[in-house]
Design a protein around this motif. Structure first.
Motif, PDB file in Angstrom:
ATOM      1  N   UNK A 165      36.453 -19.151  57.593  1.00 32.96           N
ATOM      2  CA  UNK A 165      35.107 -18.653  57.884  1.00 32.96           C
ATOM      3  C   UNK A 165      34.558 -19.245  59.179  1.00 32.96           C
ATOM      4  N   UNK A 166      34.001 -18.374  60.003  1.00 35.55           N
ATOM      5  CA  UNK A 166      33.372 -18.755  61.267  1.00 35.55           C
ATOM      6  C   UNK A 166      31.930 -18.281  61.199  1.00 35.55           C
ATOM      7  N   UNK A 167      31.006 -19.205  61.102  1.00 34.86           N
ATOM      8  CA  UNK A 167      29.594 -18.853  61.008  1.00 34.86           C
ATOM      9  C   UNK A 167      28.996 -18.699  62.403  1.00 34.86           C
ATOM     10  N   UNK A 168      28.232 -17.633  62.592  1.00 33.28           N
ATOM     11  CA  UNK A 168      27.540 -17.417  63.862  1.00 33.28           C
ATOM     12  C   UNK A 168      26.295 -16.592  63.586  1.00 33.28           C
ATOM     13  N   UNK A 169      25.366 -16.616  64.526  1.00 34.79           N
ATOM     14  CA  UNK A 169      24.166 -15.803  64.432  1.00 34.79           C
ATOM     15  C   UNK A 169      24.340 -14.546  65.275  1.00 34.79           C
ATOM     16  N   UNK A 170      23.863 -13.395  64.799  1.00 28.02           N
ATOM     17  CA  UNK A 170      23.922 -12.194  65.630  1.00 28.02           C
ATOM     18  C   UNK A 170      23.298 -12.448  66.998  1.00 28.02           C
ATOM     19  N   UNK A 171      24.018 -12.075  68.050  1.00 22.69           N
ATOM     20  CA  UNK A 171      23.571 -12.314  69.414  1.00 22.69           C
ATOM     21  C   UNK A 171      24.239 -13.503  70.065  1.00 22.69           C
ATOM     22  N   UNK A 172      24.891 -14.363  69.277  1.00 24.24           N
ATOM     23  CA  UNK A 172      25.635 -15.476  69.858  1.00 24.24           C
ATOM     24  C   UNK A 172      27.000 -14.994  70.360  1.00 24.24           C
ATOM     25  N   UNK A 173      27.628 -15.796  71.226  1.00 22.10           N
ATOM     26  CA  UNK A 173      28.915 -15.451  71.802  1.00 22.10           C
ATOM     27  C   UNK A 173      29.989 -16.424  71.344  1.00 22.10           C
ATOM     28  N   UNK A 174      31.238 -15.950  71.402  1.00 19.22           N
ATOM     29  CA  UNK A 174      32.392 -16.760  71.048  1.00 19.22           C
ATOM     30  C   UNK A 174      33.361 -16.781  72.227  1.00 19.22           C
ATOM     31  N   UNK A 175      33.933 -17.944  72.514  1.00 20.20           N
ATOM     32  CA  UNK A 175      34.993 -18.018  73.510  1.00 20.20           C
ATOM     33  C   UNK A 175      36.292 -17.545  72.875  1.00 20.20           C
ATOM     34  N   UNK A 176      37.076 -16.785  73.630  1.00 25.21           N
ATOM     35  CA  UNK A 176      38.323 -16.205  73.122  1.00 25.21           C
ATOM     36  C   UNK A 176      39.469 -16.613  74.021  1.00 25.21           C
ATOM     37  N   UNK A 177      40.585 -17.006  73.388  1.00 23.89           N
ATOM     38  CA  UNK A 177      41.812 -17.331  74.119  1.00 23.89           C
ATOM     39  C   UNK A 177      42.971 -16.578  73.480  1.00 23.89           C
ATOM     40  N   UNK A 178      43.848 -16.016  74.291  1.00 25.02           N
ATOM     41  CA  UNK A 178      45.072 -15.399  73.819  1.00 25.02           C
ATOM     42  C   UNK A 178      46.258 -16.265  74.232  1.00 25.02           C
ATOM     43  N   UNK A 231      30.485 -20.780  68.238  1.00 24.72           N
ATOM     44  CA  UNK A 231      29.447 -19.898  68.769  1.00 24.72           C
ATOM     45  C   UNK A 231      28.499 -20.643  69.697  1.00 24.72           C
ATOM     46  N   UNK A 232      28.060 -19.950  70.747  1.00 23.96           N
ATOM     47  CA  UNK A 232      27.119 -20.523  71.710  1.00 23.96           C
ATOM     48  C   UNK A 232      26.062 -19.483  72.045  1.00 23.96           C
ATOM     49  N   UNK A 233      24.933 -19.963  72.569  1.00 24.76           N
ATOM     50  CA  UNK A 233      23.877 -19.072  73.039  1.00 24.76           C
ATOM     51  C   UNK A 233      22.818 -18.829  71.984  1.00 24.76           C
TER      52      UNK A 233
END
Length: 377
Positions: A165-178, A231-233
């Protein structure tokens, strides 16, 4: 610690431009080769971010209430780069060596003491924030791509499933790495509020031939692995209970779909107006889904608009912000803007001309000053 002396010396060093990060990283990797694996193969963008972050730290060194939250964010964010407390002395050594090199005879024992003390405080705040974060969350979340819809040569909508589970608030951003582009992280904002099944929708457009966005659109497939950062922002998250106006350009609709999800889960007790813009009808890649949302929710109005084609079939002509202003007046609503940097800047300017108070306009800002020193986002 003499703040004026710190700022003056950094201004002198910064005048050397790109030579500064080149020298810093050469020094760091030569003396501590074990840290090279924390960084991407290409260091071009990272050089700019080092200078931006250091400039931000120095400029705010006498404003502790602004600097400490920034450093705490950096410390927490560095966890996803596998940065450990023992890496900070290596960075400090390289920084002092770089300053000494460019200042030459201006590098005095007093100035060295100032910078040593300043970096010590920076490292302390960052490591303490990282340690506190480690007690609550992992450094990153492993995830799997469960759907990938290529809607245009340069755009994809994908659904990913975190393994925990990854908790975040709507409108926050997540960093993504492939794994196909290791140590390169880019921020994307989920296009949904948290779900029971934990899946997350991302809207990705290729930006300037960027290696991460290009890979996520053209190089990955269902079943591939990703990593997600914390999550950030906060600036695009909903606050209060007032009605909202959402002005989006391109994939800027993603966070606004998350906000619409949130309003729906809260019972739809506020009005939401979404102005979704693009240059042409073809660029309105999610129009069918947006119209379906509006048909299902009486409190939601969706107004698509195009800036380079004539109005037709329910699509209005003009930039999203200008169309939004035509539908005003907006006397009490909170206004949110998301899109390309140019679109956001232009929209904020137009809203100011319109007379909308700046405190009612919400935009997210990810600049080089908010990027990590020991990695790349």
């Amino acid at each position: 610690m003499d703040v004026t002396r710190l700022k003056s010396s950094w201004q002198q060093v910064a005048e050397y431009g790109d030579e500064v990060p080149l020298f810093f990283y050469s020094s760091l990797f030569l003396t501590h080769p074990e840290v090279r694996s924390l960084f991407p193969v290409s260091m071009a963008l990272q050089r700019d971010r080092l200078v931006g972050a250091l400039g931000r730290i120095v400029s705010d060194v006498d404003r502790v209430d602004e600097l400490v939250p920034f450093l705490q964010h950096l410390g927490r964010d560095h966890r996803k780069f596998a940065v450990l407390a023992e890496h900070y002395p290596a960075v400090g050594e390289a920084l002092l060596h770089t300053l000494s090199h460019f200042l030459g005879t201006r590098w005095t024992s007093d100035l060295a003491a100032d910078w040593t003390a300043a970096y010590g405080l920076v490292a302390q705040v960052m490591t303490e924030a990282a340690d506190a974060s480690a007690k609550e969350t992992p450094p990153w979340w492993d995830a799997t791509i469960v759907s990938h819809d290529r809607r245009a040569p340069d755009l994809a909508v994908m659904t990913i499933e975190p393994h925990q589970r990854l908790s975040f608030r709507p409108g926050q951003s997540l960093a993504v790495e492939t794994p196909l582009r290791p140590n390169l992280w880019r921020y994307y904002t989920p296009a949904n509020a948290p779900r029971v099944n934990d899946t997350i929708d991302l809207h990705v457009r290729v930006v300037g031939g960027g290696p991460v966005s290009t890979t996520l659109v053209q190089g990955v497939r269902v079943g591939d692995a990703l990593r997600l950062g914390p999550p950030v922002g906060e600036r695009l998250t909903l606050s209060g209970r007032e009605d909202v106006v959402l002005i989006a350009g391109g994939t800027g609709i993603a966070p606004f779909k998350a906000l619409i999800d949130q309003v729906r889960s809260e019972g739809g007790d506020r009005r939401v107006y979404l102005f979704a813009g693009g240059p042409t009808r073809r660029s309105l890649y999610d129009l069918r889904a947006l119209r379906a949302l509006a048909e299902a929710q009486p409190w939601l109005r969706v107004v698509p608009c195009v800036s380079r084609e004539a109005a037709s079939d329910g699509v209005e002509g003009g930039d999203a912000v200008d169309v939004a202003l035509r539908h005003g007046p907006w006397r009490s609503e909170s206004v949110y803007v998301c899109g390309s940097p140019d679109m956001v800047a232009g929209s904020v300017h137009r809203l100011a001309e319109y007379g909308l108070p700046r405190e009612r306009v919400h935009v997210e800002e990810f600049t080089t000053g908010t990027e990590p020193i020991g990695g790349i986002s």
